[in-house]
Motif scaffolding. Sequence first.
Motif, PDB file in Angstrom:
ATOM      1  N   ASP A 131     -12.240   5.633   3.654  1.00  0.00           N
ATOM      2  CA  ASP A 131     -11.578   5.445   4.950  1.00  0.00           C
ATOM      3  C   ASP A 131     -11.976   6.596   5.873  1.00  0.00           C
ATOM      4  OD1 ASP A 131     -10.024   4.978   7.131  1.00  0.00           O
ATOM      5  OD2 ASP A 131      -8.098   5.037   6.106  1.00  0.00           O
ATOM      6  N   GLU A 132     -11.421   7.798   5.609  1.00  0.00           N
ATOM      7  CA  GLU A 132     -11.782   8.946   6.452  1.00  0.00           C
ATOM      8  C   GLU A 132     -13.298   9.210   6.399  1.00  0.00           C
ATOM      9  OE1 GLU A 132      -9.089   8.658   4.644  1.00  0.00           O
ATOM     10  OE2 GLU A 132      -7.376   9.590   5.650  1.00  0.00           O
ATOM     11  N   ASN A 142      -5.438   9.541   1.230  1.00  0.00           N
ATOM     12  CA  ASN A 142      -5.751  10.230   2.500  1.00  0.00           C
ATOM     13  C   ASN A 142      -6.359  11.619   2.270  1.00  0.00           C
ATOM     14  OD1 ASN A 142      -3.110   8.422   3.707  1.00  0.00           O
ATOM     15  ND2 ASN A 142      -4.947   8.534   4.975  1.00  0.00           N
ATOM     16  N   ASN A 161     -13.122   0.971   4.548  1.00  0.00           N
ATOM     17  CA  ASN A 161     -11.997   0.559   5.375  1.00  0.00           C
ATOM     18  C   ASN A 161     -12.418   0.723   6.835  1.00  0.00           C
ATOM     19  OD1 ASN A 161      -9.621   0.212   6.789  1.00  0.00           O
ATOM     20  ND2 ASN A 161      -8.392   1.508   5.442  1.00  0.00           N
ATOM     21  N   LYS A 180       0.868  -1.180   0.000  1.00  0.00           N
ATOM     22  CA  LYS A 180       0.000   0.000   0.000  1.00  0.00           C
ATOM     23  C   LYS A 180       0.903   1.228   0.000  1.00  0.00           C
ATOM     24  CE  LYS A 180      -3.370   2.124   3.136  1.00  0.00           C
ATOM     25  NZ  LYS A 180      -4.510   1.776   3.993  1.00  0.00           N
ATOM     26  N   GLU A 212      -7.781   4.342  -2.076  1.00  0.00           N
ATOM     27  CA  GLU A 212      -8.439   4.677  -0.829  1.00  0.00           C
ATOM     28  C   GLU A 212      -8.569   6.193  -0.696  1.00  0.00           C
ATOM     29  OE1 GLU A 212      -6.554   2.019   2.133  1.00  0.00           O
ATOM     30  OE2 GLU A 212      -7.266   3.520   3.567  1.00  0.00           O
ATOM     31  N   ASP A 271      -3.303   4.930  -1.278  1.00  0.00           N
ATOM     32  CA  ASP A 271      -4.118   5.685  -0.325  1.00  0.00           C
ATOM     33  C   ASP A 271      -3.784   7.162  -0.444  1.00  0.00           C
ATOM     34  OD1 ASP A 271      -5.618   6.640   1.748  1.00  0.00           O
ATOM     35  OD2 ASP A 271      -4.732   5.355   3.291  1.00  0.00           O
ATOM     36  N   LYS A 328       1.293   5.320   0.133  1.00  0.00           N
ATOM     37  CA  LYS A 328       0.658   6.579   0.512  1.00  0.00           C
ATOM     38  C   LYS A 328       1.027   7.649  -0.510  1.00  0.00           C
ATOM     39  CE  LYS A 328      -1.085   5.628   4.708  1.00  0.00           C
ATOM     40  NZ  LYS A 328      -2.512   5.829   5.040  1.00  0.00           N
ATOM     41  N   LYS A 334     -11.711   0.487  10.786  1.00  0.00           N
ATOM     42  CA  LYS A 334     -10.618   0.474  11.773  1.00  0.00           C
ATOM     43  C   LYS A 334     -11.238   0.496  13.160  1.00  0.00           C
ATOM     44  CE  LYS A 334      -7.477   3.047   8.785  1.00  0.00           C
ATOM     45  NZ  LYS A 334      -6.925   4.372   8.465  1.00  0.00           N
TER      46      LYS A 334
HETATM   47 MG    MG Z   1      -6.455   5.124   4.659  1.00  0.00          MG
END
Ligand code: MG
Length: 377
Positions: free
Chosen positions: A270-271, A220, A290, A192, A245, A218, A194, A292
Amino acid sequence: MDRRDFLQNTFALSAVVAAGQLLVSTPAQAEDNKAVAAIKSKHWQYDLQLKHTWTIARGSRDTATVTFFEIESEGVKGIGEAALSTAARYGETRDTVQQALSQVDLSAFSTPFQYGEIFAYIERLAPGQKAARAAIDIAIHDWLGKKLNVPLYRLWGLNKDKTPLSTFTIAIDTPEIMMRKTEEAAEFPVLKIKVGRENDEEIIAAIRKVTDKPLRVDANEGWKSKEAALERIKWLQDQGVELIEQPLPTSQLAETAWLRERVNIPLFADESVSGLGDIGKLHDAFDGINIKLMKCGGLGEALKMIHTARALGMKIMMGCMIESSVGISAAAQLSPLIDYADLDGNLLVSNDPYTGVKVVAGKIVLPDDPGIGVKLR
Ligand code: MG
């Protein structure tokens, strides 16, 4: 198994299935419980040291302070952990975790088997404090497994052979260092990466010089417009990237739906997804979520999210913060239910005080020990 164990097992299993629908005890009942026994708890902070500086689109760090939470009842202990996102993305800090956990008093409950009531109490006490709640949720689940002498995955009826591969995450750095980190991650079949800053193409091109493995990317929330994200993703599709992502900021949900119609690889939230309540509004914009533990408040909520996302036809990834083996091993117990794992937070630190789940040739290997399966190193 004697009759008492059988009844206890049966109760625990049905209660896991029915989590969230449990009744809250009256004050009189709570008083009675207090007279019978008590659950002791304590918590402490610990600084995880990162092997490499961790940089993502919104910030950098070299250490991550986590908080461990331990319960003890009937001679059995359970351990949990609260860990935070980079740059306190979800509004929690080490101080808010400390404050939330300091308020917790489980002495009114006679046994952690009353976990439905305990979780309802914690939710009232610290509604927005998901990482702090995750620490308590994990500790109680760990206790349940240890008390029943069974790993959590078995309590949930899952097959440990069905765990997915886990990615290893290469955080943002100079292209030279990202190439070196890629070579160090030789054991992992999927990486993965970033991205989400100015030099995404330079980074991916550098990584492609040293590996042809599948990559997951990702951003972000780092790409700021749908047009910019579309251009980047079209290029990434040609580079062997298999999913993206969080391409756009959480606020750009309609723009993400626009983007999804124009790209050929899955988009994961995700966020944009902190808990069960977010999933319903996301399934037009994203192919998967995703999950968590530190965002959603623990294993109970994560299990509900998995079933909800499945009902909506969405794919499921489980991810993590920078965490010790406590948080990672807890999340890994659910991994036979998911499609993609990014459970490498413990592998990025040099002073993990616990051992538990392992990653062997990229595959998650669940321990046979009860509960979340961790031991002090
Ligand atoms: Mg993420």
